[in-house]
Design a protein around this motif. Structure first.
Motif, PDB file in Angstrom:
ATOM      1  N   GLY A  13      39.983 -27.734  46.888  1.00 43.60           N
ATOM      2  CA  GLY A  13      40.389 -28.779  47.816  1.00 43.60           C
ATOM      3  C   GLY A  13      40.659 -28.229  49.195  1.00 43.60           C
ATOM      4  N   LYS A  14      40.253 -28.967  50.226  1.00 49.15           N
ATOM      5  CA  LYS A  14      40.506 -28.587  51.614  1.00 49.15           C
ATOM      6  C   LYS A  14      40.844 -29.833  52.413  1.00 49.15           C
ATOM      7  CE  LYS A  14      39.995 -24.270  51.342  1.00 49.15           C
ATOM      8  NZ  LYS A  14      41.141 -23.409  51.632  1.00 49.15           N
ATOM      9  N   LYS A  15      41.589 -29.624  53.499  1.00 48.65           N
ATOM     10  CA  LYS A  15      41.857 -30.702  54.444  1.00 48.65           C
ATOM     11  C   LYS A  15      41.178 -30.359  55.753  1.00 48.65           C
ATOM     12  CE  LYS A  15      45.966 -32.695  54.550  1.00 48.65           C
ATOM     13  NZ  LYS A  15      45.716 -34.110  54.183  1.00 48.65           N
ATOM     14  N   VAL A  16      40.394 -31.285  56.291  1.00 48.23           N
ATOM     15  CA  VAL A  16      39.695 -31.104  57.564  1.00 48.23           C
ATOM     16  C   VAL A  16      39.799 -32.412  58.338  1.00 48.23           C
ATOM     17  CG1 VAL A  16      37.514 -30.568  58.698  1.00 48.23           C
ATOM     18  CG2 VAL A  16      38.066 -29.476  56.519  1.00 48.23           C
ATOM     19  N   MET A  17      40.293 -32.339  59.583  1.00 52.45           N
ATOM     20  CA  MET A  17      40.439 -33.535  60.425  1.00 52.45           C
ATOM     21  C   MET A  17      41.233 -34.640  59.715  1.00 52.45           C
ATOM     22  SD  MET A  17      36.844 -33.803  62.507  1.00 52.45           S
ATOM     23  CE  MET A  17      37.481 -35.152  63.491  1.00 52.45           C
ATOM     24  N   GLY A  18      42.226 -34.231  58.924  1.00 60.19           N
ATOM     25  CA  GLY A  18      43.060 -35.193  58.214  1.00 60.19           C
ATOM     26  C   GLY A  18      42.441 -35.726  56.945  1.00 60.19           C
ATOM     27  N   LEU A  19      41.217 -35.313  56.631  1.00 62.13           N
ATOM     28  CA  LEU A  19      40.521 -35.779  55.431  1.00 62.13           C
ATOM     29  C   LEU A  19      40.725 -34.790  54.287  1.00 62.13           C
ATOM     30  CD1 LEU A  19      37.113 -36.655  57.134  1.00 62.13           C
ATOM     31  CD2 LEU A  19      38.893 -38.285  56.512  1.00 62.13           C
ATOM     32  N   ASP A  20      41.133 -35.305  53.126  1.00 59.67           N
ATOM     33  CA  ASP A  20      41.228 -34.469  51.928  1.00 59.67           C
ATOM     34  C   ASP A  20      39.874 -34.475  51.235  1.00 59.67           C
ATOM     35  OD1 ASP A  20      44.022 -33.624  51.888  1.00 59.67           O
ATOM     36  OD2 ASP A  20      44.462 -35.759  51.678  1.00 59.67           O
ATOM     37  N   ASN A  30      21.537 -27.127  42.903  1.00 62.69           N
ATOM     38  CA  ASN A  30      21.702 -25.845  43.606  1.00 62.69           C
ATOM     39  C   ASN A  30      22.199 -26.039  45.036  1.00 62.69           C
ATOM     40  OD1 ASN A  30      20.913 -24.004  41.535  1.00 62.69           O
ATOM     41  ND2 ASN A  30      18.778 -24.583  41.876  1.00 62.69           N
ATOM     42  N   GLU A  31      23.252 -26.838  45.171  1.00 67.52           N
ATOM     43  CA  GLU A  31      23.822 -27.134  46.495  1.00 67.52           C
ATOM     44  C   GLU A  31      25.334 -27.240  46.407  1.00 67.52           C
ATOM     45  OE1 GLU A  31      20.254 -29.863  48.502  1.00 67.52           O
ATOM     46  OE2 GLU A  31      22.093 -30.808  47.761  1.00 67.52           O
ATOM     47  N   TRP A  32      25.981 -26.908  47.527  1.00 61.77           N
ATOM     48  CA  TRP A  32      27.406 -27.181  47.656  1.00 61.77           C
ATOM     49  C   TRP A  32      27.586 -28.643  48.041  1.00 61.77           C
ATOM     50  CZ3 TRP A  32      30.973 -23.961  45.925  1.00 61.77           C
ATOM     51  CH2 TRP A  32      30.661 -22.605  45.829  1.00 61.77           C
ATOM     52  N   LYS A  33      28.498 -29.323  47.372  1.00 61.55           N
ATOM     53  CA  LYS A  33      28.768 -30.733  47.633  1.00 61.55           C
ATOM     54  C   LYS A  33      30.180 -30.892  48.190  1.00 61.55           C
ATOM     55  CE  LYS A  33      24.859 -32.189  45.799  1.00 61.55           C
ATOM     56  NZ  LYS A  33      23.824 -32.920  46.543  1.00 61.55           N
ATOM     57  N   VAL A  34      30.327 -31.878  49.049  1.00 59.55           N
ATOM     58  CA  VAL A  34      31.637 -32.206  49.620  1.00 59.55           C
ATOM     59  C   VAL A  34      31.920 -33.679  49.327  1.00 59.55           C
ATOM     60  CG1 VAL A  34      33.061 -32.263  51.697  1.00 59.55           C
ATOM     61  CG2 VAL A  34      31.330 -30.468  51.427  1.00 59.55           C
ATOM     62  N   PHE A  35      32.964 -33.926  48.541  1.00 59.71           N
ATOM     63  CA  PHE A  35      33.358 -35.283  48.142  1.00 59.71           C
ATOM     64  C   PHE A  35      34.737 -35.609  48.702  1.00 59.71           C
ATOM     65  CE2 PHE A  35      30.973 -35.756  43.784  1.00 59.71           C
ATOM     66  CZ  PHE A  35      29.766 -35.568  44.424  1.00 59.71           C
ATOM     67  N   ASP A  36      35.078 -36.902  48.703  1.00 63.83           N
ATOM     68  CA  ASP A  36      36.467 -37.303  48.866  1.00 63.83           C
ATOM     69  C   ASP A  36      37.257 -36.709  47.710  1.00 63.83           C
ATOM     70  OD1 ASP A  36      37.181 -38.705  51.099  1.00 63.83           O
ATOM     71  OD2 ASP A  36      36.601 -40.657  50.323  1.00 63.83           O
ATOM     72  N   ASP A  37      38.393 -36.108  48.022  1.00 65.84           N
ATOM     73  CA  ASP A  37      39.189 -35.495  46.955  1.00 65.84           C
ATOM     74  C   ASP A  37      40.055 -36.544  46.267  1.00 65.84           C
ATOM     75  OD1 ASP A  37      40.234 -33.622  45.281  1.00 65.84           O
ATOM     76  OD2 ASP A  37      41.556 -32.690  46.762  1.00 65.84           O
ATOM     77  N   MET A  38      39.383 -37.517  45.655  1.00 66.19           N
ATOM     78  CA  MET A  38      40.116 -38.636  45.067  1.00 66.19           C
ATOM     79  C   MET A  38      39.248 -39.324  44.017  1.00 66.19           C
ATOM     80  SD  MET A  38      41.986 -41.705  47.158  1.00 66.19           S
ATOM     81  CE  MET A  38      40.451 -42.326  47.862  1.00 66.19           C
TER      82      MET A  38
END
Length: 417
Positions: A13-20, A30-38
């Motif tokens: 989990g990471k926070k960036v620009m207020g987004l979790d 074979n890719e890194w994915k970025v989802f809403d942490d919810m």
């Protein structure tokens, strides 16, 4: 985050620009994915979940599973002969467009479908030297307890690194536009690539060919070193720094010196200004960051980059980062200084190299203590005559040395990790 500090076996989990957000490796694509942490079920953080045997992101709360496209593939509580509730739109997780460039995972901070292909049109800033095999570098990241604006201007300020023997510095900022600016300094050039990257280049030596010479001397490349800073807004009063310094000389050093040894020195540099910058930010916010150019007296050329950044910020961002309605204007309270200066939670747990070194050195400390106690126990329990006096003395000396070594190691670990 740098890819080298992410684990393909577990989400983070990471926070960036207020987004979790949660970052995880989708082995099926074979890719890194970025989802809403919810999780859409009961809003539990997906970063606390796991990657299941089929390579899906699984929520730890009720076991819902998601593919790399955000679709829900399994709701364990749903009956097999019932309606396919996992296919409903509300069962999906919001997915951010993401890509890997220069060994760093980037994402576009909007999940609206209109931005699905945005990364084909608008790429993150690119540094060729980070992909050049003739260059070597070690990536560094750390969470910082002051905001993006203060972090960026601090990195643009060369004068604070030489407080005792300060001298005039000739620096000049060229044209400022929405994409940033270029600055000239005697020993190199700096470029601010809006909104988050600052890098400088120093070139020296070498013998580039001009066609008038022949042989090896004509092909000797110049020595080149870069300082690359990526300043990430996390939340009001918090930021993240990613740093790399690629160079095409002394390449052998990175094969010998462990990455975590470099990080010890980089943490010392960050710590040297950390508390005063945390306090400085509060003083700026108590006034009005939009009036920074009136609040601060900056008469020397050494502040040229800082002034250039603040002018850019005022012209193109209203003087400060816009957090929308997610946060109030006030900054978080100041924790005790020891907590503010913490390295473990701001760096070590986020760094694969330092985390491994921390665990390894702790194991070594325990081993030294065990050996010390065992040696003393052997000497005390063994009857005289069963082992020679020399062997007994060697065990005693070894026990003392191991005990002293474990104490020194304990202090070293606490001080640096």
């Amino acid at each position: 985050m740098p890819v080298c500090d992410l684990d393909k076996r577990a989400p983070v989990g990471k926070k960036v620009m207020g987004l979790d957000v949660v970052v995880w490796w989708d082995k099926n694509e074979n890719e890194w994915k970025v989802f809403d942490d919810m999780c859409p079920h009961r809003l539990a953080p997906l970063s606390e979940g796991r990657i299941d045997q089929w390579g899906r992101l699984q929520c730890v709360y009720h076991g819902w599973c998601f593919s790399g496209s955000g679709d829900c593939k399994l709701i364990p509580q749903a009956p097999a002969d019932g309606p396919p509730v996992n296919t409903f739109k509300k069962a999906c997780v919001a997915v951010y467009p993401s890509t890997v460039q220069n060994g760093i995972v980037w994402f576009w901070p909007n999940t609206d479908p209109q931005y699905k292909d945005i990364l084909t049109k608008k790429k993150p800033p690119y540094i060729p030297e980070l992909d050049d095999p003739s260059f070597t570098y070690q990536m560094y990241n750390r969470d910082i307890p002051y905001g993006y604006e203060i972090l960026t201007e601090n990195l643009m300020d060369p004068a604070h690194r030489d407080r005792e023997g300060g001298r005039p510095l000739e620096m000049k900022v060229l044209k400022i536009d929405k994409n940033g600016f270029i600055a000239q300094q005697l020993n190199g050039n700096w470029k601010f690539v809006a909104p988050c990257m600052l890098y400088g280049t120093i070139t020296f030596g070498g013998n580039p060919s001009d066609g008038s010479t022949k042989g090896q001397t004509a092909q000797k490349p110049p020595r080149k070193a870069l300082l690359i800073f990526i300043c990430i807004p996390v939340s009001p009063g918090n930021s993240r720094l990613i740093f790399a310094s690629p160079r095409n000389f002394a390449v052998w050093m990175d094969r010998i010196v462990p990455r975590w040894v470099y990080h010890i020195n980089q943490n010392l540099i960050i710590d040297s200004d950390l508390y005063l910058l945390h306090v400085e930010e509060k003083k700026v916010m108590e006034s009005d960051p939009k009036d920074w150019l009136k609040l601060c007296f900056v008469p020397t050329k050494s502040d040229a980059l800082v002034v250039g950044f603040r002018k850019w910020l005022k012209k193109y961002a209203g003087g400060q980062l816009n957090w929308g309605n997610n946060f109030a204007r006030s900054l978080p309270p100041t924790p005790p200084r020891e907590q503010l200066m913490d390295r473990y939670w701001t760096h070590v747990v986020n760094c694969s190299s330092c985390n491994a070194a921390y665990k390894g050195l702790n194991a070594l400390e325990v081993s030294l203590q065990v050996f010390s106690v065992a040696s003393v126990a052997i000497v005390a329990a063994t009857k005289q005559g069963l082992i020679s006096v020399a062997a007994r003395n060697i065990l005693v000396v070894a026990a003392v040395l191991c005990f002293v070594g474990s104490k020194w190691l304990s202090h070293f670990i606490y001080k640096n990790f």
